[in-house]
Design an enzyme around this catalytic site. Structure first.
Site, PDB file in Angstrom:
ATOM      1  CE  LYS A   1      -2.015  -1.278   3.838  1.00  0.00           C
ATOM      2  NZ  LYS A   1      -1.318  -2.568   4.053  1.00  0.00           N
TER       3      LYS A   1
ATOM      4  NE  ARG B   1      -4.435  -2.281  10.191  1.00  0.00           N
ATOM      5  CZ  ARG B   1      -3.446  -1.551   9.716  1.00  0.00           C
ATOM      6  NH1 ARG B   1      -3.587  -0.254   9.584  1.00  0.00           N
ATOM      7  NH2 ARG B   1      -2.306  -2.092   9.369  1.00  0.00           N
TER       8      ARG B   1
ATOM      9  NE  ARG C   1       7.934  -2.787   5.946  1.00  0.00           N
ATOM     10  CZ  ARG C   1       6.616  -2.623   6.057  1.00  0.00           C
ATOM     11  NH1 ARG C   1       5.981  -1.858   5.203  1.00  0.00           N
ATOM     12  NH2 ARG C   1       5.949  -3.236   6.995  1.00  0.00           N
TER      13      ARG C   1
ATOM     14  NE  ARG D   1       6.761  -1.178  10.024  1.00  0.00           N
ATOM     15  CZ  ARG D   1       5.655  -0.967   9.305  1.00  0.00           C
ATOM     16  NH1 ARG D   1       5.709  -0.182   8.233  1.00  0.00           N
ATOM     17  NH2 ARG D   1       4.511  -1.494   9.644  1.00  0.00           N
TER      18      ARG D   1
ATOM     19  NE  ARG E   1       2.296  -5.616  10.618  1.00  0.00           N
ATOM     20  CZ  ARG E   1       3.288  -5.276   9.790  1.00  0.00           C
ATOM     21  NH1 ARG E   1       4.479  -5.822   9.916  1.00  0.00           N
ATOM     22  NH2 ARG E   1       3.072  -4.386   8.852  1.00  0.00           N
TER      23      ARG E   1
HETATM   24  P1  AP5 Z   1       4.903  -1.607   1.716  1.00  0.00           P
HETATM   25  O1  AP5 Z   1       4.537  -0.750   0.558  1.00  0.00           O
HETATM   26  O2  AP5 Z   1       5.675  -0.982   2.836  1.00  0.00           O
HETATM   27  O3  AP5 Z   1       3.620  -2.380   2.265  1.00  0.00           O
HETATM   28  P2  AP5 Z   1       2.383  -1.843   3.087  1.00  0.00           P
HETATM   29  O4  AP5 Z   1       1.181  -2.539   2.547  1.00  0.00           O
HETATM   30  O5  AP5 Z   1       2.358  -0.353   3.111  1.00  0.00           O
HETATM   31  O6  AP5 Z   1       2.763  -2.461   4.493  1.00  0.00           O
HETATM   32  P3  AP5 Z   1       2.663  -1.880   5.972  1.00  0.00           P
HETATM   33  O7  AP5 Z   1       3.466  -2.835   6.817  1.00  0.00           O
HETATM   34  O8  AP5 Z   1       3.071  -0.476   6.061  1.00  0.00           O
HETATM   35  O9  AP5 Z   1       1.168  -2.083   6.238  1.00  0.00           O
HETATM   36  P4  AP5 Z   1       0.469  -2.253   7.586  1.00  0.00           P
HETATM   37  O10 AP5 Z   1      -0.917  -2.109   7.153  1.00  0.00           O
HETATM   38  O11 AP5 Z   1       0.786  -3.485   8.362  1.00  0.00           O
HETATM   39  O12 AP5 Z   1       1.164  -1.183   8.488  1.00  0.00           O
HETATM   40  P5  AP5 Z   1       0.655   0.157   9.103  1.00  0.00           P
HETATM   41  O13 AP5 Z   1       1.813   1.044   9.111  1.00  0.00           O
HETATM   42  O14 AP5 Z   1      -0.624   0.610   8.494  1.00  0.00           O
HETATM   43  O15 AP5 Z   1       5.728  -2.850   1.129  1.00  0.00           O
HETATM   44  C1  AP5 Z   1       6.288  -3.839   1.979  1.00  0.00           C
HETATM   45  C2  AP5 Z   1       7.635  -4.308   1.383  1.00  0.00           C
HETATM   46  O16 AP5 Z   1       7.417  -4.953   0.145  1.00  0.00           O
HETATM   47  C3  AP5 Z   1       8.624  -3.168   1.102  1.00  0.00           C
HETATM   48  O17 AP5 Z   1       9.917  -3.617   1.417  1.00  0.00           O
HETATM   49  C4  AP5 Z   1       8.484  -2.913  -0.410  1.00  0.00           C
HETATM   50  O18 AP5 Z   1       9.692  -2.454  -0.982  1.00  0.00           O
HETATM   51  C5  AP5 Z   1       8.098  -4.292  -0.918  1.00  0.00           C
HETATM   52  N1  AP5 Z   1       7.143  -4.226  -2.028  1.00  0.00           N
HETATM   53  C6  AP5 Z   1       6.015  -3.475  -2.071  1.00  0.00           C
HETATM   54  N2  AP5 Z   1       5.361  -3.677  -3.226  1.00  0.00           N
HETATM   55  C7  AP5 Z   1       6.096  -4.591  -3.922  1.00  0.00           C
HETATM   56  C8  AP5 Z   1       5.943  -5.233  -5.197  1.00  0.00           C
HETATM   57  N3  AP5 Z   1       4.880  -4.952  -5.985  1.00  0.00           N
HETATM   58  N4  AP5 Z   1       6.865  -6.113  -5.595  1.00  0.00           N
HETATM   59  C9  AP5 Z   1       7.932  -6.407  -4.794  1.00  0.00           C
HETATM   60  N5  AP5 Z   1       8.155  -5.830  -3.592  1.00  0.00           N
HETATM   61  C10 AP5 Z   1       7.244  -4.951  -3.160  1.00  0.00           C
HETATM   62  O19 AP5 Z   1       0.251  -0.303  10.585  1.00  0.00           O
HETATM   63  C11 AP5 Z   1       1.222  -0.718  11.512  1.00  0.00           C
HETATM   64  C12 AP5 Z   1       0.532  -0.973  12.859  1.00  0.00           C
HETATM   65  O20 AP5 Z   1      -0.062   0.253  13.341  1.00  0.00           O
HETATM   66  C13 AP5 Z   1      -0.622  -1.983  12.856  1.00  0.00           C
HETATM   67  O21 AP5 Z   1      -0.153  -3.322  12.961  1.00  0.00           O
HETATM   68  C14 AP5 Z   1      -1.394  -1.533  14.117  1.00  0.00           C
HETATM   69  O22 AP5 Z   1      -0.772  -1.939  15.299  1.00  0.00           O
HETATM   70  C15 AP5 Z   1      -1.293  -0.006  14.045  1.00  0.00           C
HETATM   71  N6  AP5 Z   1      -2.406   0.594  13.272  1.00  0.00           N
HETATM   72  C16 AP5 Z   1      -2.274   1.408  12.188  1.00  0.00           C
HETATM   73  N7  AP5 Z   1      -3.487   1.771  11.736  1.00  0.00           N
HETATM   74  C17 AP5 Z   1      -4.410   1.175  12.549  1.00  0.00           C
HETATM   75  C18 AP5 Z   1      -5.832   1.146  12.557  1.00  0.00           C
HETATM   76  N8  AP5 Z   1      -6.539   1.829  11.648  1.00  0.00           N
HETATM   77  N9  AP5 Z   1      -6.455   0.418  13.508  1.00  0.00           N
HETATM   78  C19 AP5 Z   1      -5.746  -0.261  14.447  1.00  0.00           C
HETATM   79  N10 AP5 Z   1      -4.396  -0.282  14.485  1.00  0.00           N
HETATM   80  C20 AP5 Z   1      -3.724   0.424  13.528  1.00  0.00           C
END
Ligand code: AP5
Length: 254
Positions: free
Chosen positions: A41, A121, A160, A193, A204
């Site tokens: 994302k 979410r 990552r 991370r 997760r």
């Molecule tokens: P990346 O683009 O970083 O993936 P992402 O989907 O953004 O992953 P996140 O880990 O950021 O998502 P998340 O939803 O778990 O985390 P968030 O920060 O929201 O890509 C990942 C890797 O793959 C990278 O190395 C990239 O280079 C590679 N890649 C990407 N696309 C690729 C492709 N097409 N081909 C090859 N490689 C590729 O949340 C973190 C925590 O915050 C949650 O666990 C929770 O504790 C809390 N939180 C946040 N929001 C909420 C909410 N609304 N409610 C409750 N808790 C929440």
């Protein structure tokens, strides 16, 4: 080509003022990015911004910003609980996340538009977002859901790495830095991370599986859901994303 704004108001909360100097897209987009952790994302958000404008508003980034706050002030009890949950890979409580977004409603009304990443979410959060958007007289254009097989997601998450200084993201195999362990952009040290470690990844993915379906159904029923298979490389996935956005409003094609 649009540039990513500094998002100070989103990261620090109300009272902080973003530097709003970049060009405003002729058509501001209001999009939600859905999908499992690690599906890409954030990677797609950067590309969407470059081509279509909008601010990348990630709730995860707000928590990560709070975690590295260098002001010396202890986080509020609610934020301390949220950060502990995040480290374990669990979801933060709906109340805390909704309050955090509600406080930042001004970011959703911004002239640049928004890409909400990581929120909503849960169904409760989706309902809350509806109310927050109504309060600032904005409507969603679409909720884009990325999906990919779980082994691929685990491989993306475990590989990552992120720059400690400028937060640029890398992947040990798919997007390695030129010098191992160092950021290409600023030379900062790369780190993994806490929630990208195996135990937290499992938690997760379980949290996502337990909450995603009602959210997807909620947007499907409103005709807002768009689904994108995200197994290809970032450019291939973006080609699909671009096609989806252009179809939402052909007049906005640049
Ligand atoms: P990346 O683009 O970083 O993936 P992402 O989907 O953004 O992953 P996140 O880990 O950021 O998502 P998340 O939803 O778990 O985390 P968030 O920060 O929201 O890509 C990942 C890797 O793959 C990278 O190395 C990239 O280079 C590679 N890649 C990407 N696309 C690729 C492709 N097409 N081909 C090859 N490689 C590729 O949340 C973190 C925590 O915050 C949650 O666990 C929770 O504790 C809390 N939180 C946040 N929001 C909420 C909410 N609304 N409610 C409750 N808790 C929440």
């Amino acid at each position: 080509m649009y540039s990513i704004g500094n998002r100070v108001e989103w990261l620090q909360g109300p009272g902080a003022n973003c530097a709003k100097t970049g060009p405003v897209a002729p058509r501001p987009w209001h999009l939600v990015l859905l999908g499992p952790p690690g599906v890409g994302k954030g990677t797609q958000a950067e590309k969407i911004i470059g081509e279509f404008g909008a601010c990348h508003l990630s709730t995860g980034d707000v928590f990560r910003y709070a975690a590295r706050d260098t002001s010396g002030q202890a986080p509020s009890p609610a934020m301390a609980t949220a950060l502990a949950a995040m480290k374990r890979g669990e979801l933060v409580s709906d109340n805390t996340v909704v309050e955090l977004v509600r406080e930042r409603a001004g970011c959703l009304a911004c002239q640049y538009g928004f890409l909400l990443d990581g929120f909503p979410r849960t169904l409760e959060q989706a309902h809350a977002l509806n109310g927050i958007l109504a309060s600032v007289e904005r409507k969603l254009d679409a909720a884009i859901n990325y999906f990919a097989p779980e082994p691929l997601i685990i491989e993306r998450l475990s590989g990552r790495r992120v720059c400690k200084q400028c937060r640029t993201g890398y992947h040990v195999a798919n997007k390695p830095p030129r010098v191992a362990g160092r950021c290409d952009a600023c030379g900062g040290e790369l780190f993994q991370r806490d929630d990208d470690k195996p135990e937290a990844i499992r938690t997760r993915l379980q949290a996502y599986a337990a909450t995603c379906n009602p959210v997807l159904e909620y947007y499907r029923r409103q005709g807002l859901l768009r689904e994108i298979e995200a197994s290809g490389d970032p450019e291939a996935v973006f080609a699909h994303t671009r096609a989806v956005i252009e179809k939402l409003d052909p007049v906005a094609r640049r």
